[in-house]
Design an enzyme around this catalytic site. Structure first.
Site, PDB file in Angstrom:
ATOM      1  N   LYS A   1       3.505   8.756   9.186  1.00  0.00           N
ATOM      2  CA  LYS A   1       3.236   8.132  10.476  1.00  0.00           C
ATOM      3  C   LYS A   1       4.187   8.637  11.576  1.00  0.00           C
ATOM      4  O   LYS A   1       3.986   9.738  12.061  1.00  0.00           O
ATOM      5  CB  LYS A   1       3.210   6.615  10.302  1.00  0.00           C
TER       6      LYS A   1
ATOM      7  N   ASP B   1       9.228   2.905   0.270  1.00  0.00           N
ATOM      8  CA  ASP B   1       8.132   3.521   1.004  1.00  0.00           C
ATOM      9  C   ASP B   1       8.289   3.116   2.469  1.00  0.00           C
ATOM     10  O   ASP B   1       7.932   2.016   2.866  1.00  0.00           O
ATOM     11  CB  ASP B   1       6.783   3.065   0.434  1.00  0.00           C
TER      12      ASP B   1
ATOM     13  N   TYR C   1       0.850  -1.181   0.000  1.00  0.00           N
ATOM     14  CA  TYR C   1       0.000   0.000   0.000  1.00  0.00           C
ATOM     15  C   TYR C   1       0.886   1.232   0.000  1.00  0.00           C
ATOM     16  O   TYR C   1       1.838   1.323   0.782  1.00  0.00           O
ATOM     17  CB  TYR C   1      -0.892   0.002   1.247  1.00  0.00           C
TER      18      TYR C   1
HETATM   19  C1  LIG Z   1      -0.052   4.475   5.789  1.00  0.00           C
HETATM   20  C2  LIG Z   1       0.769   4.272   4.570  1.00  0.00           C
HETATM   21  C3  LIG Z   1       0.743   5.179   3.499  1.00  0.00           C
HETATM   22  C4  LIG Z   1      -0.244   6.319   3.432  1.00  0.00           C
HETATM   23  O1  LIG Z   1      -0.063   7.237   4.442  1.00  0.00           O
HETATM   24  P1  LIG Z   1      -1.304   8.212   4.838  1.00  0.00           P
HETATM   25  O2  LIG Z   1      -0.704   9.141   5.828  1.00  0.00           O
HETATM   26  O3  LIG Z   1      -2.371   7.317   5.372  1.00  0.00           O
HETATM   27  O4  LIG Z   1      -1.731   8.899   3.595  1.00  0.00           O
HETATM   28  C5  LIG Z   1       1.644   5.013   2.470  1.00  0.00           C
HETATM   29  N1  LIG Z   1       2.523   3.992   2.476  1.00  0.00           N
HETATM   30  C6  LIG Z   1       2.568   3.089   3.467  1.00  0.00           C
HETATM   31  C7  LIG Z   1       3.594   2.017   3.444  1.00  0.00           C
HETATM   32  C8  LIG Z   1       1.675   3.197   4.543  1.00  0.00           C
HETATM   33  O5  LIG Z   1       1.690   2.274   5.503  1.00  0.00           O
END
Ligand SMILES: *Cc1c(COP(=O)(O)O)cnc(C)c1O
Length: 422
Positions: free
Chosen positions: A265, A237, A142
Site C-alpha cells: 500500500k 503484517d 487479512y
Molecule cells: C491489503 C493487505 C494485504 C494484501 O495486499 P495486496 O497488495 O492487496 O495484495 C495484506 N495484508 C494486509 C494487512 C492488507 O491490508
C-alpha cells in the site's frame, strides 16, 4: 442509466463480477460501484462527473492524497527513462534505505509487487529459516490471498483449519492455526500443543481488515514473548499500518520489534509495490544469498520505486500528530451525532484510520465485529455516497484519512452524517 452503470454492465460480461478485486463490486452494501475517472487530493471524481470526499484512499496507499504533485513529478521523470529493465537500478537502493530508516528494527528489505506477495514470501522465509511448517494467524486478519492464509476458523478456537474458499486444498491450510484476535490464551494453547512445529505468528499489529480493531495492552508483547520462548518468528503484517500508524508503522507506535515485517500500500505511493523486511540473520536466507527462492520480473522497477521514494520523502516531513488530532476530532463529532440519534455505534481509531461499527462495543475481535449491523452500515454507506462522501463499501473496512483532507471536508462529512436517520 449513469455512465458508471453502463460500464459496470459491460464489465460484468467480460471481467468476473465486473471488478478486478471483489470488495469493489459493492455487493455487501447492495449497490453498484462507481467507476472512478480521476483523483485529486482528497477527492475522487466518478465517470459521471460527480466528485466525492474520499475515505477509501485506494484502501490505504494514498495517504498524501491523489495525484500528489511530488509523486506525479517523480513518476513523469521516471517514465521517460524506461519503466522496467529486469536489472538492478539505483532507485531500489534509495527506497530500501528509506524503508529501513523508518523501521529501525529491520536490517534488510526485499521488494515485491503486492502485499499478497510480501506475506506469501515472508511465510516461505519463516518456514525456510525455522524448518517448521505450522503458523498462527488470527480470525479476521487479512494477509492477502495466498492459499495458506485463506483459512476460516471453525467454531471456537480451531486447531483444525478448513479452507475459506474453494480452490484451496485442505492440506494447504492444514498447517494454518487460527486464534481469535487479542486472545493470548488461545495462542498459548496453540503453542502448548504445537510449539516446536510453529514457524511463525502472523499478525496485523492493529487489525484493519475486520474494521479497525486495536490490540489490547499486552497482546503484542505476549506474542513477542511466546515467539521468543518457542523459537518462532513474529511477523507483523504492516501492509496497512506501515507508514500510517506512524512513519515507522505500528511497531514504532507500540514499541515492539517483530522478526519480519510485511509492507504494501503506502510503500508504493499508488503503484503496485510490496516488501518484506527483517533482521539480517533471517533475510540472508533469501535467494541468491540463501536458499529460500523468491523472485519477480517487475520487482523493484524504477517507476514503482520512484513513487515509493517520493511518498516516503514527503512522509518524512509530515506531521502525523496533527493529522491524528484532526481525525480524533472528526470521530468525536461523529460519536456526538450518533449519540443524539440514540444509535449505538462504536468508533475505533488509530492515527489516520477509523471504523464506525454500528453496534455496542467494545470490539476486540472478529466475533465482536460481526455482531454489529452490516445492514445499517450499508444504509449509511448509501446515504453518505449520495451526499458526496465516499466510504469503503463494506462494514468490515477501515476509513482512511489523508494529509490533504481539510477541515471543510470534515465539516461536509459531519453535515452528511447528521442527516442519516435509518
Ligand atoms: C491489503 C493487505 C494485504 C494484501 O495486499 P495486496 O497488495 O492487496 O495484495 C495484506 N495484508 C494486509 C494487512 C492488507 O491490508
Amino acid at each position: 442509466m449513469s455512465h458508471s452503470s453502463t460500464l459496470f454492465a459491460e464489465a460484468s460480461t467480460i471481467i468476473p463480477g465486473g471488478v478486478n478485486s471483489p470488495v469493489r463490486a459493492c455487493a455487501s452494501v447492495h449497490c453498484e460501484p462507481l467507476f472512478i475517472a480521476k483523483g485529486q487530493g482528497a477527492y475522487v471524481t466518478c465517470a459521471d462527473g460527480n466528485t466525492y470526499i474520499d475515505y477509501v484512499q485506494s484502501w490505504g496507499p494514498m495517504i498524501l492524497g491523489h495525484a500528489h504533485p511530488k509523486v506525479s513529478a517523480a513518476l513523469h521523470h521516471a517514465v521517460d527513462n524506461g519503466t522496467s529493465f529486469g536489472a538492478p537500478c539505483e532507485a531500489e537502493v534509495t527506497l530500501a534505505k528509506a524503508v529501513l530508516a523508518a523501521m529501525p528494527g529491520m536490517d534488510m528489505v526485499r521488494m515485491v509487487n503486492s502485499g499478497t506477495e510480501a506475506t506469501m514470501s515472508a511465510l516461505r522465509l519463516a518456514r525456510g529459516v525455522t524448518k517448521r511448517n505450522k503458523f498462527v494467524k488470527f480470525e479476521g486478519c487479512y494477509h492477502g490471498h495466498a492459499d495458506s492464509f485463506l483459512a476460516a476458523a471453525g467454531s471456537g478456537v480451531a486447531t483444525l483449519s478448513i479452507p475459506g474458499t474453494p480452490g484451496v486444498p485442505d492440506n494447504v491450510v492444514a498447517d494454518t492455526l487460527l486464534a481469535p484476535y487479542n486472545d493470548l490464551e488461545a495462542v498459548k494453547a496453540l503453542f502448548a500443543a504445537h510449539g516446536k512445529d510453529i514457524a511463525a505468528v502472523f499478525v496485523e499489529p492493529a487489525a484493519a481488515n475486520m474494521g479497525l480493531v486495536l490490540p489490547l495492552p499486552g497482546f503484542l508483547e505476549g506474542l513477542r514473548a511466546l515467539c521468543d520462548t518457542h523459537g518462532s518468528l513474529l511477523v507483523f503484517d504492516e501492509v496497512i499500518t506501515g507508514f500510517r500508524a506512524a512513519l515507522g508503522g505500528a511497531q514504532q507506535r507500540f514499541g515492539i520489534t517483530p522478526d519480519l515485517t510485511t509492507m504494501g500500500k503506502i510503500i508504493g505511493g499508488g503503484l503496485p509495490v510490496g516488501a518484506y523486511a527483517g533482521k539480517r540473520q533471517y533475510m540472508s536466507h533469501i535467494a541468491p544469498s540463501g536458499g529460500v527462492y523468491q523472485a519477480g520480473t517487475l520487482s523493484g522497477n524504477p517507476l514503482a520505486m520512484a513513487a515509493g521514494i517520493a511518498t516516503l520523502q514527503e512522509l518524512n516531513k509530515a506531521d502525523y500528530t496533527a493529522l491524528e488530532h484532526k481525525v480524533e476530532g472528526l470521530c468525536q463529532e461523529l460519536e456526538n451525532i450518533f449519540a443524539s440519534k440514540n444509535m449505538p455505534v462504536t468508533i475505533t481509531r488509530l492515527a489516520s484510520m477509523f471504523t464506525i461499527f454500528f453496534g455496542q462495543g467494545p470490539i476486540h475481535n472478529f466475533g465482536d465485529a460481526k455482531k454489529c449491523s452490516t445492514e445499517r452500515y450499508a444504509r449509511f454507506f448509501k446515504h453518505m455516497r449520495a451526499q458526496g462522501i465516499y466510504l469503503a463499501p463494506s462494514a468490515f473496512e477501515t476509513a482512511m484519512v489523508s494529509f490533504v483532507h481539510s477541515d471543510d471536508d470534515f465539516k461536509k462529512t459531519l453535515v452528511a452524517a447528521a442527516s442519516f436517520t435509518e
